[in-house]
Design an enzyme around this catalytic site. Structure first.
Site, PDB file in Angstrom:
ATOM      1  N   HIS A  14      12.637  -7.323  21.724  1.00 48.08           N
ATOM      2  CA  HIS A  14      11.676  -6.759  20.765  1.00 48.08           C
ATOM      3  C   HIS A  14      10.529  -7.753  20.699  1.00 48.08           C
ATOM      4  O   HIS A  14      10.557  -8.716  19.947  1.00 48.08           O
ATOM      5  CB  HIS A  14      12.314  -6.589  19.376  1.00 48.08           C
ATOM      6  CG  HIS A  14      11.396  -5.926  18.389  1.00 48.08           C
ATOM      7  ND1 HIS A  14      11.346  -6.288  17.056  1.00 48.08           N
ATOM      8  CD2 HIS A  14      10.497  -4.920  18.546  1.00 48.08           C
ATOM      9  CE1 HIS A  14      10.457  -5.541  16.433  1.00 48.08           C
ATOM     10  NE2 HIS A  14       9.925  -4.703  17.317  1.00 48.08           N
TER      11      HIS A  14
ATOM     12  N   HIS B  86      18.118  -0.802  12.810  1.00 46.76           N
ATOM     13  CA  HIS B  86      16.955  -0.706  13.697  1.00 46.76           C
ATOM     14  C   HIS B  86      16.764  -2.033  14.425  1.00 46.76           C
ATOM     15  O   HIS B  86      16.830  -3.098  13.819  1.00 46.76           O
ATOM     16  CB  HIS B  86      15.710  -0.370  12.863  1.00 46.76           C
ATOM     17  CG  HIS B  86      14.425  -0.463  13.606  1.00 46.76           C
ATOM     18  ND1 HIS B  86      13.483  -1.446  13.342  1.00 46.76           N
ATOM     19  CD2 HIS B  86      13.913   0.285  14.608  1.00 46.76           C
ATOM     20  CE1 HIS B  86      12.447  -1.279  14.148  1.00 46.76           C
ATOM     21  NE2 HIS B  86      12.673  -0.245  14.924  1.00 46.76           N
TER      22      HIS B  86
END
Length: 315
Positions: free
Chosen positions: A109, A30
């Site tokens: 992110h 992830h």
């Protein structure tokens, strides 16, 4: 079934070579490219962050940024190390930096990476050249700041880097079929441009529980399993979610602290899962800091269930 992690696919029992990959247990990463976030980046935090965190970042950047980095890094191992350890699915979130006049694309992110998308793709290609019977699934999604022209450029880069290793869309991808045709890369692309390229598969569904605690995440997935699994590839993301309330109540911690403390509970649940095509089965399981625990071998070992139960799905 103790397999060498670096080449676990090529060492699977022959009985599994004709099993659809979407019916097997595959370990995934992830937010795979967050090991190289740009600590000198002063761009606004991305829209995936809580609204309040974005506002605080705008006016209190020196104070807020350290928190952003602590909670944005989801993997510490580089892409080669992740692949060496057995990762075969990568969650790749693509962005174009604001006010950047070049066509360079990055991962992000919360903040952007220092490394470009093209550089990472070339690293993956080099790794695949050394491991000709391993197959990776690359999921391109959460595009930030990409124009149609940049999507076209990215697709062109993907084709150029991987060339004949790209597996075109097909109903039943198996290891044997990919080996026979020399394919090693399946590209999932979350944009309508995928409809116009045979080398791009449609977006792979990602089950995300949006929970801060392992027990709540497990409960959410158990409820979803009652309604059956998606057809084809799909991902169960055992990644926990850090909200602003959790971050503020744990000021000395990081995402890694939270994840590692919950892995024993999460892996106990993973061990009970069964791959396959039936209701309640799993396929790709993705997590954070996947090289820091027994996550990868635990997922790979689930494929023993296909042999033990003699229910190897065939097309």
């Amino acid at each position: 079934m103790m397999l060498p992690m670096e080449t676990w696919m090529s060492h699977l029992p022959a009985e599994l070579w004709d099993t659809p990959l979407c019916c097997m247990a595959i370990p995934g990463s992830h937010n795979a490219i967050t090991y190289c976030l740009d600590k000198n980046d002063r761009s606004p935090v991305d829209l995936m962050q809580p609204d309040m965190l974005q506002k605080l970042d705008k006016y209190m950047k020196p104070i807020i940024r350290p928190f952003v980095y602590k909670w944005a890094i989801a993997q510490e191992a580089c892409i080669r190390e992740q692949l060496d350890c057995g990762v075969r699915y990568c969650d790749l979130r693509i962005a174009h930096r604001p006010n950047d006049r070049s066509n360079d694309l990055y991962f992000y992110h919360g903040v952007y990476t220092t490394i470009t998308v093209e550089t990472v793709l070339k690293e993956i290609r080099e790794w695949l050249d050394l491991h000709p019977k391993e197959v990776v699934i690359l999921s391109f999604s959460h595009f930030l700041g990409l124009s149609q022209e940049l999507h076209t450029l990215l697709v062109s880069t993907i084709k150029s880097v991987f060339d004949s290793k790209l597996c075109p869309k097909m109903e039943c991808a198996t290891l044997q079929k990919l080996w026979d045709e020399g394919h090693q890369v399946i590209i999932s692309y979350e944009h309508n441009i995928a409809n116009y390229h045979r080398e791009l598969w449609s977006h792979i569904p990602y089950w995300w529980a949006n929970k801060c605690k392992a027990e709540a995440l497990i409960e959410e997935f158990e409820q979803r399993k009652l309604h059956g699994r998606p057809g084809g590839f799909f991902v169960t993301g055992i990644n926990l979610t850090e909200d602003l309330k959790y971050i503020c109540s744990h000021p000395t911690e990081s995402l890694k602290d939270m994840v590692m403390s919950t892995y024993p509970t999460l892996l106990s649940w993973v061990k009970l899962q069964k791959p396959g095509s039936n209701t309640g089965s799993i396929n790709i399981i993705a997590g954070d800091f996947v090289t820091e625990s027994q996550f990868i071998p635990t997922v790979i070992t689930l494929n023993e269930n296909l042999l033990k139960r003699n229910i190897i799905p065939r097309h």
